[in-house]
Design a protein around this motif. Structure first.
Motif, PDB file in Angstrom:
ATOM      1  N   LEU A 118       0.508  -1.151   0.058  1.00  0.00           N
ATOM      2  CA  LEU A 118       0.015  -0.067  -0.047  1.00  0.00           C
ATOM      3  C   LEU A 118       0.925   1.537   0.133  1.00  0.00           C
ATOM      4  CD1 LEU A 118      -2.515   1.473   0.651  1.00  0.00           C
ATOM      5  CD2 LEU A 118      -2.961   1.158   2.494  1.00  0.00           C
ATOM      6  N   ARG A 119       0.865   2.214  -0.736  1.00  0.00           N
ATOM      7  CA  ARG A 119       1.499   3.555  -0.997  1.00  0.00           C
ATOM      8  C   ARG A 119      -0.079   4.506  -0.602  1.00  0.00           C
ATOM      9  NH1 ARG A 119       4.235   2.841  -6.704  1.00  0.00           N
ATOM     10  NH2 ARG A 119       3.300   5.073  -6.935  1.00  0.00           N
ATOM     11  N   ILE A 120       0.488   5.745  -0.113  1.00  0.00           N
ATOM     12  CA  ILE A 120      -0.673   6.641   0.242  1.00  0.00           C
ATOM     13  C   ILE A 120       0.039   7.596  -0.328  1.00  0.00           C
ATOM     14  CG2 ILE A 120      -1.364   8.106   1.973  1.00  0.00           C
ATOM     15  CD1 ILE A 120      -0.740   5.877   4.170  1.00  0.00           C
ATOM     16  N   GLU A 121      -0.365   8.486  -1.177  1.00  0.00           N
ATOM     17  CA  GLU A 121      -0.055   9.603  -2.030  1.00  0.00           C
ATOM     18  C   GLU A 121      -0.707  10.988  -2.151  1.00  0.00           C
ATOM     19  OE1 GLU A 121      -0.181   7.738  -5.847  1.00  0.00           O
ATOM     20  OE2 GLU A 121       1.696   6.839  -5.455  1.00  0.00           O
ATOM     21  N   MET A 122      -0.352  12.135  -1.812  1.00  0.00           N
ATOM     22  CA  MET A 122      -0.861  13.019  -1.260  1.00  0.00           C
ATOM     23  C   MET A 122      -0.746  14.195  -2.754  1.00  0.00           C
ATOM     24  SD  MET A 122      -1.395  16.323   0.863  1.00  0.00           S
ATOM     25  CE  MET A 122      -1.174  15.720   2.378  1.00  0.00           C
ATOM     26  N   HIS A 123      -1.060  14.483  -3.123  1.00  0.00           N
ATOM     27  CA  HIS A 123      -1.340  15.424  -4.835  1.00  0.00           C
ATOM     28  C   HIS A 123      -1.562  16.816  -4.262  1.00  0.00           C
ATOM     29  CE1 HIS A 123      -1.204  10.795  -6.416  1.00  0.00           C
ATOM     30  NE2 HIS A 123      -2.748  11.062  -6.357  1.00  0.00           N
ATOM     31  N   PRO A 124      -0.270  17.593  -4.121  1.00  0.00           N
ATOM     32  CA  PRO A 124      -0.927  18.768  -3.712  1.00  0.00           C
ATOM     33  C   PRO A 124      -1.764  19.324  -4.991  1.00  0.00           C
ATOM     34  CG  PRO A 124       1.091  18.247  -3.395  1.00  0.00           C
ATOM     35  CD  PRO A 124       0.618  17.240  -3.989  1.00  0.00           C
TER      36      PRO A 124
END
Length: 183
Positions: free
Chosen positions: A127-133
């Motif tokens: 699992l990868r948690i990604e934030m796209h600003p």
């Protein structure tokens, strides 16, 4: 904050050394997310009562005249439309997202107000948690990548809340992965 963590403090089972989906253990942590409600139900009653009084107040000037009957359908329609739209807003905000974390599984369930429940699961190791600003449909767009597809998390939260949740989720996932490797 329109989200809360339920952390299972009972400790890991003696057999596996970690909370395990396969063993039927409860999740090590559960995250509940919901949209922010700026007008609770009690406030709705107060708002609606004040609105009705203020809208009906000018009608006292035309009481007993035929003008009253000309205005009454429009005022009644405005009150009914306000009621309908506020109720619709409450129904739309019945979204609930539940993220459950075990050492060997992550599950996300989204309960939609007018639609089927949506489920997603993945292995926490991948699992990868990604934030796209800037790149997503909203600022600080938060996604979970793993399993067969990417899913959004908390799109109804404010950008600041998503940024804070991102840090908390990274920390919680690190703890879960640590339990997986340190029995």
């Amino acid at each position: 904050m329109p989200y809360e963590w339920d952390i299972n403090e009972k400790g890991a089972p003696d057999i596996s050394g970690a909370f395990s989906f396969e063993a039927g253990d409860p999740p090590a942590a559960t995250l509940h997310l919901w949209p922010y409600r700026s007008l609770p139900r009690k406030g709705f009653v107060t708002f609606f009562a004040i609105t009705c009084v203020l809208v009906l107040l000018p009608l006292f000037a035309v009481l007993g005249s035929p003008i009253l009957w000309g205005l009454l359908p429009f005022i009644g329609g405005a009150i009914a439309l306000t009621w309908y739209l506020l109720e619709r807003s409450y129904k739309d905000a019945e979204i609930l997202e539940e993220l459950r974390l075990w050492s060997d599984r992550v599950e996300l369930t989204r309960h939609n107000p007018r639609g089927p429940k949506q489920d997603w699961h993945a292995n926490p190791y991948w699992l990868r948690i990604e934030m796209h600003p800037k790149g997503g449909p909203v600022e600080n767009y938060l996604t979970l990548r793993g399993g067969e597809r990417d899913v959004e998390l908390g799109a109804f939260l404010s950008p600041e809340e998503r940024a804070e949740l991102y840090g908390e989720l990274q920390g919680m996932l690190s703890r879960i992965r640590g339990k997986q490797h340190n029995p």
